[in-house]
Design a protein around this motif. Structure first.
Motif, PDB file in Angstrom:
ATOM      1  N   GLY A 176       0.749  -1.063  -0.001  1.00  0.00           N
ATOM      2  CA  GLY A 176      -0.645   0.635   0.319  1.00  0.00           C
ATOM      3  C   GLY A 176       1.001   1.232   0.054  1.00  0.00           C
ATOM      4  N   GLN A 177       2.509   1.300   0.083  1.00  0.00           N
ATOM      5  CA  GLN A 177       3.488   2.668   0.201  1.00  0.00           C
ATOM      6  C   GLN A 177       2.786   2.863  -1.349  1.00  0.00           C
ATOM      7  OE1 GLN A 177       6.815   2.340   2.330  1.00  0.00           O
ATOM      8  NE2 GLN A 177       5.429   0.531   3.430  1.00  0.00           N
ATOM      9  N   HIS A 178       3.149   2.243  -2.429  1.00  0.00           N
ATOM     10  CA  HIS A 178       2.957   2.981  -3.248  1.00  0.00           C
ATOM     11  C   HIS A 178       1.237   3.102  -4.717  1.00  0.00           C
ATOM     12  CE1 HIS A 178       6.993   0.483  -4.323  1.00  0.00           C
ATOM     13  NE2 HIS A 178       6.946   1.551  -2.828  1.00  0.00           N
ATOM     14  N   THR A 179       1.437   3.920  -5.102  1.00  0.00           N
ATOM     15  CA  THR A 179       0.179   3.980  -6.401  1.00  0.00           C
ATOM     16  C   THR A 179       0.591   2.916  -7.564  1.00  0.00           C
ATOM     17  OG1 THR A 179      -0.966   5.847  -5.269  1.00  0.00           O
ATOM     18  CG2 THR A 179      -1.795   5.229  -7.035  1.00  0.00           C
ATOM     19  N   VAL A 180      -0.665   2.132  -7.428  1.00  0.00           N
ATOM     20  CA  VAL A 180      -0.260   1.140  -9.012  1.00  0.00           C
ATOM     21  C   VAL A 180      -1.534   1.640  -9.560  1.00  0.00           C
ATOM     22  CG1 VAL A 180      -0.354  -0.931 -10.319  1.00  0.00           C
ATOM     23  CG2 VAL A 180       0.913  -1.026  -7.614  1.00  0.00           C
ATOM     24  N   VAL A 181      -0.576   2.253 -10.842  1.00  0.00           N
ATOM     25  CA  VAL A 181      -1.673   2.359 -11.886  1.00  0.00           C
ATOM     26  C   VAL A 181      -1.609   1.638 -13.223  1.00  0.00           C
ATOM     27  CG1 VAL A 181      -1.868   4.892 -14.001  1.00  0.00           C
ATOM     28  CG2 VAL A 181      -1.598   5.530 -11.421  1.00  0.00           C
ATOM     29  N   VAL A 182      -2.349   0.874 -13.347  1.00  0.00           N
ATOM     30  CA  VAL A 182      -2.725  -0.277 -15.422  1.00  0.00           C
ATOM     31  C   VAL A 182      -3.649   0.669 -16.244  1.00  0.00           C
ATOM     32  CG1 VAL A 182      -3.757  -1.831 -15.515  1.00  0.00           C
ATOM     33  CG2 VAL A 182      -2.969  -1.589 -12.869  1.00  0.00           C
ATOM     34  N   ARG A 183      -3.215   0.911 -17.440  1.00  0.00           N
ATOM     35  CA  ARG A 183      -3.206   1.419 -18.500  1.00  0.00           C
ATOM     36  C   ARG A 183      -4.361   0.600 -19.331  1.00  0.00           C
ATOM     37  NH1 ARG A 183      -0.756   2.160 -22.842  1.00  0.00           N
ATOM     38  NH2 ARG A 183      -2.296   3.458 -23.425  1.00  0.00           N
ATOM     39  N   LEU A 184      -5.126   0.899 -19.638  1.00  0.00           N
ATOM     40  CA  LEU A 184      -6.096  -0.031 -20.339  1.00  0.00           C
ATOM     41  C   LEU A 184      -6.513   0.359 -21.468  1.00  0.00           C
ATOM     42  CD1 LEU A 184      -8.753  -0.663 -17.124  1.00  0.00           C
ATOM     43  CD2 LEU A 184      -6.785  -2.016 -17.944  1.00  0.00           C
ATOM     44  N   GLY A 185      -5.600   0.172 -22.453  1.00  0.00           N
ATOM     45  CA  GLY A 185      -5.480   0.995 -23.536  1.00  0.00           C
ATOM     46  C   GLY A 185      -5.910   2.495 -23.496  1.00  0.00           C
ATOM     47  N   LEU A 186      -6.205   2.994 -24.759  1.00  0.00           N
ATOM     48  CA  LEU A 186      -6.401   5.046 -24.745  1.00  0.00           C
ATOM     49  C   LEU A 186      -7.494   5.076 -23.797  1.00  0.00           C
ATOM     50  CD1 LEU A 186      -5.043   5.281 -28.132  1.00  0.00           C
ATOM     51  CD2 LEU A 186      -4.225   5.840 -26.334  1.00  0.00           C
ATOM     52  N   GLU A 187      -8.697   4.210 -23.773  1.00  0.00           N
ATOM     53  CA  GLU A 187      -9.885   4.558 -22.778  1.00  0.00           C
ATOM     54  C   GLU A 187     -10.138   4.596 -21.363  1.00  0.00           C
ATOM     55  OE1 GLU A 187      -9.519   3.369 -27.748  1.00  0.00           O
ATOM     56  OE2 GLU A 187      -9.446   2.416 -26.126  1.00  0.00           O
ATOM     57  N   GLY A 188      -9.060   3.774 -20.899  1.00  0.00           N
ATOM     58  CA  GLY A 188      -9.550   3.843 -19.047  1.00  0.00           C
ATOM     59  C   GLY A 188      -8.000   3.538 -18.585  1.00  0.00           C
ATOM     60  N   THR A 189      -8.130   3.693 -17.737  1.00  0.00           N
ATOM     61  CA  THR A 189      -7.029   3.939 -16.548  1.00  0.00           C
ATOM     62  C   THR A 189      -7.736   3.471 -15.423  1.00  0.00           C
ATOM     63  OG1 THR A 189      -5.453   5.003 -17.959  1.00  0.00           O
ATOM     64  CG2 THR A 189      -5.113   4.760 -15.458  1.00  0.00           C
ATOM     65  N   GLY A 190      -6.931   2.574 -14.495  1.00  0.00           N
ATOM     66  CA  GLY A 190      -6.613   1.834 -13.493  1.00  0.00           C
ATOM     67  C   GLY A 190      -6.108   2.371 -11.898  1.00  0.00           C
ATOM     68  N   ILE A 191      -6.438   2.737 -10.614  1.00  0.00           N
ATOM     69  CA  ILE A 191      -5.723   3.454  -9.911  1.00  0.00           C
ATOM     70  C   ILE A 191      -6.543   2.825  -8.763  1.00  0.00           C
ATOM     71  CG2 ILE A 191      -5.132   5.440  -8.645  1.00  0.00           C
ATOM     72  CD1 ILE A 191      -6.549   7.607 -10.540  1.00  0.00           C
ATOM     73  N   LEU A 192      -5.437   1.577  -8.244  1.00  0.00           N
ATOM     74  CA  LEU A 192      -4.844   0.855  -7.356  1.00  0.00           C
ATOM     75  C   LEU A 192      -4.463   1.516  -5.599  1.00  0.00           C
ATOM     76  CD1 LEU A 192      -5.583  -0.804  -9.697  1.00  0.00           C
ATOM     77  CD2 LEU A 192      -4.927  -2.849  -7.080  1.00  0.00           C
ATOM     78  N   SER A 193      -5.117   2.006  -4.458  1.00  0.00           N
ATOM     79  CA  SER A 193      -4.897   2.822  -3.673  1.00  0.00           C
ATOM     80  C   SER A 193      -5.288   3.240  -2.880  1.00  0.00           C
ATOM     81  CB  SER A 193      -4.583   4.695  -4.287  1.00  0.00           C
ATOM     82  OG  SER A 193      -3.424   5.448  -3.082  1.00  0.00           O
ATOM     83  N   ASN A 194      -5.279   3.501  -1.437  1.00  0.00           N
ATOM     84  CA  ASN A 194      -5.201   3.200  -0.145  1.00  0.00           C
ATOM     85  C   ASN A 194      -6.781   2.424   0.507  1.00  0.00           C
ATOM     86  OD1 ASN A 194      -3.851   5.279   0.630  1.00  0.00           O
ATOM     87  ND2 ASN A 194      -5.053   6.901  -0.298  1.00  0.00           N
ATOM     88  N   GLY A 195      -7.173   1.596  -0.117  1.00  0.00           N
ATOM     89  CA  GLY A 195      -7.808   0.497   0.283  1.00  0.00           C
ATOM     90  C   GLY A 195      -8.980   0.683  -1.130  1.00  0.00           C
ATOM     91  N   GLU A 196      -8.634   1.352  -1.925  1.00  0.00           N
ATOM     92  CA  GLU A 196      -9.613   1.702  -3.449  1.00  0.00           C
ATOM     93  C   GLU A 196      -8.746   1.429  -4.803  1.00  0.00           C
ATOM     94  OE1 GLU A 196     -12.650   4.474  -1.384  1.00  0.00           O
ATOM     95  OE2 GLU A 196     -11.410   4.804  -2.965  1.00  0.00           O
TER      96      GLU A 196
END
Length: 723
Positions: A257-277
């Motif tokens: 949980g110390q890093h924020t993980v950002v997941v690219r999903l093509g040009l149309e979307g991006t996921g952000i995993l941070s602070n339990g959400e």
């Protein structure tokens, strides 16, 4: 050169230090020379030629894009990045990854003007020189530049998994021996395999930084064996990311949980995993890879462009607030990646033509305003085990606190505009907003797209169920037509056959001959077999050979159908479950087995249930989305029958009580057909400019298609359709 760059950095607001795996991206373009003097020009000029170009890739590209984004933002930022004079020879003795792609030229609208731009039409692969340079210093400067003791404000590491992560001797001093000063942001762009035990990841984890972000690509996660859905719905993708958030590799990439993980999903979307959400930011009307699917025009390095946009946005935001707004930075990264993709490459003419990357366009080019993007949130600490529940606050449903009927009225009057912030999908003339339908139609779209692009020699068979008038055939037809509009080959030829009207096997034989003729002509036949489940299902056994082997028999001779798409539309069963339920009943099981129903089912590649425009009987399924669905269909019917009801801005002039009635009544007797019939039976005609209560048919005619008491109650506002 590097010392001069560092000296300049002392006078800048911020210093970005970049390091990682370099690459040389090579491109080959087919060229045809114009014959100006046939008698004197050498013979080879008459043949197809080629031209090759080289660009820096990997960390070299990332550094270039960081500079370009900073300049576009008007920020005074120094970027300490590797510099490399690209070798003239493709086999130059430098230990560096090389890629090769073939270029295609496309006319593209840039800043309102039609311009020639180049894109990669096909990637040919990678290679690397087996012999490293004899000068270790050269090898090091390709991967990172020392900053002469100045501590960077932002560090960006490009870990492509090509050796940099495991060789600290190649690291610049700021990474190998970081100072005590805590930088504002550290970003790690990482490719599979995700080796979090590597020296580089461990160094990143301990690097003194106020904020740490890890950027990964969704394709890498899927290639690594993680079942994250693609091209179904953003809702399901959000839930899938939440399901994996506490598992490998996310748990390691986030470092507890110390890093924020950002997941690219093509040009149309991006996921952000941070602070339990998990927060997913996406274009609500699109899905992953919509822009590039089937285009034949690609750009390598989109994740580098995304990372550059994110980093520059973080520094720009720092001028106004010490806190990092990751979501805002992600949106800027998405805009940068889109701009990079839309801009393509430029070929500068001259004695030796040169391939270049144009400067970024307006950072919001191609996207609607950021406020119109949907943000989907799921808490994976408290809700990770509940995969059946879906987040609802971004959907236009009764559970979101929205006035659904008011929104539905706006849709009838104004069109899709009011739905811009909400999840939806478009297939030709079909617009769907309910997440179940979005997934259903995307599933069909994906299956058909995959079949058309593949080599399967036998037909693709799908079953579609729904209540009469629910739009079973319309939805699939619009998917097929959307392929034609995108100019995907081959052309699709649509057939409709009503099996309930057939009297003998000869009817099926003649239908298959028509399908075969179109396949032989090079088209892709898409055949609807409507009401296939009627007549005690006696037709099922006759479809087995065409479905399984792609053959049928006529006059003692076998015929091959070829590639085709069979759509079996239910006439009596409203759902797949209703169609198969008799197999679970001892009283009817034998009859269906004798009819070869299990064999028929086993040959289907998929089945879908279409929801209609009526209010669901199950109260738990009643989220109000049926009213949005009905509103879209009502506007479509009005626009076809009464064009003058719409003004020059496309706004329909229709009385409020009429909308209350047509949108509020729980059900029509024959679904969409009844709604269409009511409009057809009305007193309105092609010259009508206003649709009021007086245009509705009389009660004795309305009762053919709707319970008049319920309709009147809805018109008067007495019928509460939603709690």
């Amino acid at each position: 050169m590097f010392e001069e760059q560092a000296r300049k950095a002392e006078h800048c607001q911020a210093l970005i230090a970049v390091a990682g795996d370099p690459a040389i991206d090579s491109f080959q373009e087919e060229v045809r020379e114009q014959i100006t003097n046939p008698t004197s020009q050498e013979n080879w000029h008459r043949e197809v030629g080629f031209r090759r170009y080289r660009l820096g890739g990997g960390v070299l590209l990332l550094g270039h894009l960081l500079k370009a984004c900073a300049e576009r933002a008007g920020l005074s930022i120094a970027v300490s990045t590797p510099q490399f004079e690209l070798p003239d020879r493709f086999d130059a003795p430098v230990k560096i990854i090389r890629s090769l792609a073939y270029l295609v030229r496309r006319e593209t609208v840039i800043d309102g003007k039609l311009q020639n731009r180049w894109f990669a039409s096909q990637f040919a692969g990678f290679s690397r020189s087996a012999t490293p340079s004899s000068n270790k210093g050269i090898e090091k400067t390709l991967r990172g530049v020392d900053t002469d003791g100045r501590e960077p404000d932002v560090v960006v590491i490009d870990d492509a998994g090509n050796g940099f992560r495991d060789d600290p001797e190649l690291w610049p001093d700021w990474l190998r021996k970081p100072g005590a000063h805590s930088c504002f942001l550290a970003v790690l762009k990482i490719n599979r395999p995700f080796r979090t035990e590597s020296p580089l990841f461990q160094s990143f984890t301990s690097y003194p930084a106020a904020n740490r972000i890890v950027v990964v690509n969704g394709y890498d996660l899927r290639d690594d064996g993680h079942d994250i859905s693609r091209r179904l719905s953003w809702e399901r993708t959000t839930a899938d990311l939440a399901r994996y958030a506490t598992k490998e590799p996310f748990s390691q990439l986030s470092n507890g949980g110390q890093h924020t993980v950002v997941v690219r999903l093509g040009l149309e979307g991006t996921g952000i995993l941070s602070n339990g959400e998990v927060q997913l930011i996406a274009e609500p009307s699109a899905i992953e890879d919509d822009l590039e699917a089937g285009s034949g025009a690609q750009m390598s390095g989109k994740t580098s462009a995304f990372t550059a946009g994110l980093v520059v946005a973080a520094l720009r935001g720092k001028l106004n607030s010490p806190d990092l707004d990751v979501a805002q930075c992600v949106e800027a990264g998405m805009n940068a990646a889109l701009s990079y993709r839309l801009n393509g490459y430029v070929v500068e003419s001259g004695p030796e033509p040169k391939l270049t990357i144009p400067p970024p366009a307006n950072e919001t080019a191609g996207f609607r305003p950021q406020s119109d993007r949907s943000r989907f949130v799921r808490n994976y600490q408290t809700d990770a085990a509940v995969t059946a529940l879906w987040p609802t606050h971004y959907r236009a449903t009764a559970t979101t606190g929205h006035d659904i009927q008011a929104l539905a009225k706006r849709v009838v009057r104004e069109g899709e505009g009011p739905l811009r912030p909400y999840l939806r999908a478009r297939f030709g003339g079909l617009v769907v907003t309910d997440w179940r339908e979005v997934e259903t139609f995307r599933y069909v779209d994906n299956l058909i797209r995959k079949y058309i692009a593949g080599q399967q020699a036998t037909p693709l068979s799908l079953a579609v169920f729904g209540a009469p008038g629910s739009g079973k055939s319309f939805g699939v037809k619009e998917i097929a037509r959307s392929f034609s509009k995108k100019q995907l080959k081959p052309d699709i030829a649509i057939f409709e056959f009503n099996v309930a009207q057939w009297s003998s096997q000869r009817d099926l034989t003649m239908a298959l001959h028509r399908i075969r003729d179109e396949a032989i002509a090079g088209k892709m036949p898409l055949a609807f077999f409507d009401e296939f489940d009627g007549n005690c299902r006696n037709w099922l056994k006759l479809f087995l050979a065409p479905m399984q082997d792609g053959t049928f028999r006529d006059e003692a001779q076998d015929h091959t159908i070829g590639r085709a798409i069979f759509i079996f539309a239910g006439g009596t069963a409203k759902s797949y479950r209703e169609f198969t339920a008799p197999l679970e009943d001892s009283k009817t099981e034998k009859e269906l087995r004798d009819a070869k129903a299990p064999d028929f089912i086993s040959r289907l590649s998929g089945s879908v249930d279409i929801r209609g425009i009526d209010r669901p009987d199950d109260a738990e399924m009643d989220d109000g989305s049926w009213q949005i669905r009905r509103a879209l269909i009502l506007r479509s019917l009005l626009s076809r029958q009464f064009k003058k009801v719409f003004d020059q801005d496309g706004v329909a002039d229709i009385d409020e009580p009429v909308l209350d009635g047509l949108l509020g009544v729980p059900r029509f007797k024959h679904g969409t057909r009844s709604l269409e019939a009511i409009l057809r039976m009305s007193s309105a005609d092609a010259e009508t400019t206003h649709f009021g209560l007086s245009e509705l048919p009389p009660d004795d005619q309305l009762k053919l298609h709707v319970a008049t008491g319920e309709l009147l109650s809805a018109i008067r506002g007495e019928l509460k359709t939603l709690s």
